[in-house]
Design a protein around this motif. Structure first.
Motif, PDB file in Angstrom:
ATOM      1  N   ASN A 132      -4.749 100.522   7.519  1.00  0.00           N
ATOM      2  CA  ASN A 132      -5.034 101.962   7.513  1.00  0.00           C
ATOM      3  C   ASN A 132      -3.768 102.794   7.631  1.00  0.00           C
ATOM      4  OD1 ASN A 132      -7.834 102.018   7.127  1.00  0.00           O
ATOM      5  ND2 ASN A 132      -8.219 101.547   9.278  1.00  0.00           N
ATOM      6  N   THR A 176      -2.230 102.945   4.242  1.00  0.00           N
ATOM      7  CA  THR A 176      -2.975 103.924   3.429  1.00  0.00           C
ATOM      8  C   THR A 176      -2.565 105.343   3.803  1.00  0.00           C
ATOM      9  OG1 THR A 176      -4.869 102.427   3.274  1.00  0.00           O
ATOM     10  CG2 THR A 176      -5.283 104.747   2.797  1.00  0.00           C
ATOM     11  N   GLN A 186      -0.422 108.969  -3.498  1.00  0.00           N
ATOM     12  CA  GLN A 186      -1.745 109.097  -4.095  1.00  0.00           C
ATOM     13  C   GLN A 186      -1.696 109.733  -5.483  1.00  0.00           C
ATOM     14  OE1 GLN A 186      -4.762 108.023  -2.613  1.00  0.00           O
ATOM     15  NE2 GLN A 186      -3.405 107.077  -1.089  1.00  0.00           N
ATOM     16  N   SER A 195       0.705 106.255   2.116  1.00  0.00           N
ATOM     17  CA  SER A 195       0.858 105.772   0.737  1.00  0.00           C
ATOM     18  C   SER A 195       0.790 106.914  -0.279  1.00  0.00           C
ATOM     19  CB  SER A 195      -0.219 104.746   0.420  1.00  0.00           C
ATOM     20  OG  SER A 195      -1.503 105.359   0.432  1.00  0.00           O
ATOM     21  N   ARG A 255     -10.861 111.753  -0.021  1.00  0.00           N
ATOM     22  CA  ARG A 255      -9.523 111.464  -0.563  1.00  0.00           C
ATOM     23  C   ARG A 255      -9.003 112.640  -1.395  1.00  0.00           C
ATOM     24  NH1 ARG A 255      -7.135 106.418  -1.144  1.00  0.00           N
ATOM     25  NH2 ARG A 255      -9.175 105.411  -0.907  1.00  0.00           N
TER      26      ARG A 255
END
Length: 490
Positions: A280, A283, A288, A286, A128
């Protein structure tokens, strides 16, 4: 009565679509006019634009030529620059979906041969962190391993070896630092966990599944599809580029594609289905990490969270191309603009074009294209010319002087030489970029800086040479005078 109802139904079926087409045609004319003006104002040799609305291709147009003189078409290959990052991120998310990769797992699990200096920080780098550019690896370290023009199947591995033992300058997860190094490592992770090259994985698992059959991630494949290098800008004038295509840079900047293929990618982004589960996919797009008010970076995306104006986007550049990708899920449209000229001083030009296209799609109004300036280049040219003239004047004055203030001119000469040695390192420090990056992305400014270095060095060496020669001349005259006196005294 039945006939009347039938007429009304037919009228509804035919008139409504024509009305929608009329609005679309009006926007198309505005976009064409806007693009014609921008292409002329910014002196861009070639461009391709495709717009998707409600999942359908509603606009596709091309302008100008490639560097070999052939016209730009829907199938012309452009290097995507950093628009490659969302594609690499999608590849990672597909591996997440297959439970091969965990976003919050330390990267040591996937690339144990790669080591980095934590510099006292406790947190390990995770997947990530790489995706969101919060790994603690600086932008400068990323630029050091970018545009190395490495090619072949081992290119990504070779670049990772050059990055090995990199020192973190922030705690992972704390600070957003945009760095090519992050996506280089993601490319290597893909290779390690799949036992495939990055090119093979992207072709088989992503591009082919989206029908992107003319999207490639290495120079050999691109050249087989007719890839032509773009143009570097010198004071706004396009000059055909050297053949810069860095295979090791595919995960962060050297995937190449066409407007036809990118249209398919945008359709996937608008629909949000086909490769990833709903969770997913959410995500994948999205936010961060916050960059500034209402603006975030996600997993390979720049994201606007403004009320009534939320969208995700990414720009990209290589030394000879620029691209702009934007998707507004709420308003169900997206587009990509591909162009084949670049210079770091012109970075805002395609940004203006992106904003103009967005305004036409959303508001139906024709925006103006801001005028161009080449302030950085002209200032460098002015400084170089001024110093050159000053150096000539110094030498002229020094030559004419019967008495030389030796110490003052020695200081001037030495200062000039020191400045010539220190100028380029100082500029790389100020701009936070290695010299090869400046040389590629601002070739005109880099050339003038090299001229400036030459002027300073020549000025310094000539001044010192004149002083040394003058000293020798005086010493010779003094000795001659002594000999003459001795001769007359005999």
């Amino acid at each position: 009565m039945k006939k009347l109802l039938l007429i009304i139904m037919l009228f509804t079926l035919f008139v409504s679509p024509f009305s929608a087409i009329a609005v679309s045609n009006n926007q198309a004319e505005l976009i064409k006019e806007f693009m014609d003006n921008a292409m002329e104002e910014y002196n861009i040799p070639g461009a391709s634009l495709v717009i998707i609305k409600n999942g359908d291709l509603v606009f596709q147009e091309n302008w100008g030529v490639q560097s070999n003189g052939s016209p730009v078409t829907n199938d012309t290959l452009f290097t995507l620059g950093s628009v490659s990052k969302p594609l690499t991120s999608l590849g990672i998310m597909m591996l997440v979906q297959q439970n091969i990769i965990d976003l919050d797992q330390a990267i040591d699990t996937y690339i144990p041969s790669f080591t980095y200096n934590q510099n006292g920080h406790e947190q390990k780098i995770t997947i990530r962190h790489l995706l969101s550019h919060t790994s603690g690896i600086s932008s400068y370290e990323g630029l050091k391993i970018a545009e190395l023009n490495l090619r072949g199947k081992d290119a990504i591995n070779d670049a990772v070896q050059k990055l090995n033992n990199v020192e973190l300058n922030h705690e992972p997860g704390k600070v957003h630092q945009y760095s090519a190094a992050n996506y280089l490592l993601l490319g290597k992770i893909i290779e390690n966990v799949t036992n495939q090259s990055f090119t093979e994985f992207m072709n088989e698992e992503l591009f082919s599944k989206l029908g992107m059959n003319q999207t490639v991630s290495n120079y050999k494949s691109a050249s087989e599809l007719g890839y032509q290098p773009g143009f570097q800008s010198w004071f706004g004038k396009p000059i055909q580029s050297e053949n810069i295509y860095d295979d090791s840079g595919a995960p962060y900047g050297y995937i190449s594609s066409t407007s036809n293929d990118m249209a398919k990618y945008i359709q996937f982004l608008i629909k949000g289905e086909g490769l990833l589960s709903k969770q997913n996919f959410e995500t994948y797009i999205s936010p961060q990490v916050s960059r500034k008010e209402d603006m975030y970076y996600g997993l390979g995306w720049r994201i606007s969270t403004k009320e009534n104006d939320s969208f995700f986007f990414h720009g990209g550049e290589t030394p000879d191309s620029r691209s702009e990708l934007l998707v507004n899920s709420e308003k169900n449209y997206g587009f990509i603009l591909l162009t084949n000229k670049n210079n770091i001083s012109e970075v805002l030009q395609t940004t203006y074009m992106k904003e103009g296209i967005k305004a036409i799609i959303e508001n139906g109004k024709l925006p103006e294209s801001p005028k161009v300036t080449h302030q950085m280049q002209w200032m460098t040219l002015f400084g170089t010319t001024l110093l050159a003239l000053l150096s000539v004047w110094n030498l002229f004055v020094l030559k004419r002087k019967s008495t030389i203030r030796k110490k003052m001119w020695i200081v001037v000469g030495l200062t000039s030489i020191i400045c010539s040695i220190a100028l380029i390192p100082a500029l790389t420090y100020i701009f936070g970029a290695p010299w090869h990056t400046i040389n590629y992305f601002a070739p005109d400014t880099a050339f003038l800086i090299k001229c400036l270095v030459g002027v300073l060095a020549c000025n310094g060496f000539l001044l010192l040479s004149i002083i040394i020669l003058e000293k020798k001349r005086r010493h010779f005259l003094k000795k001659k005078s002594i000999r003459m006196k001795l001769f007359h005294n005999r």
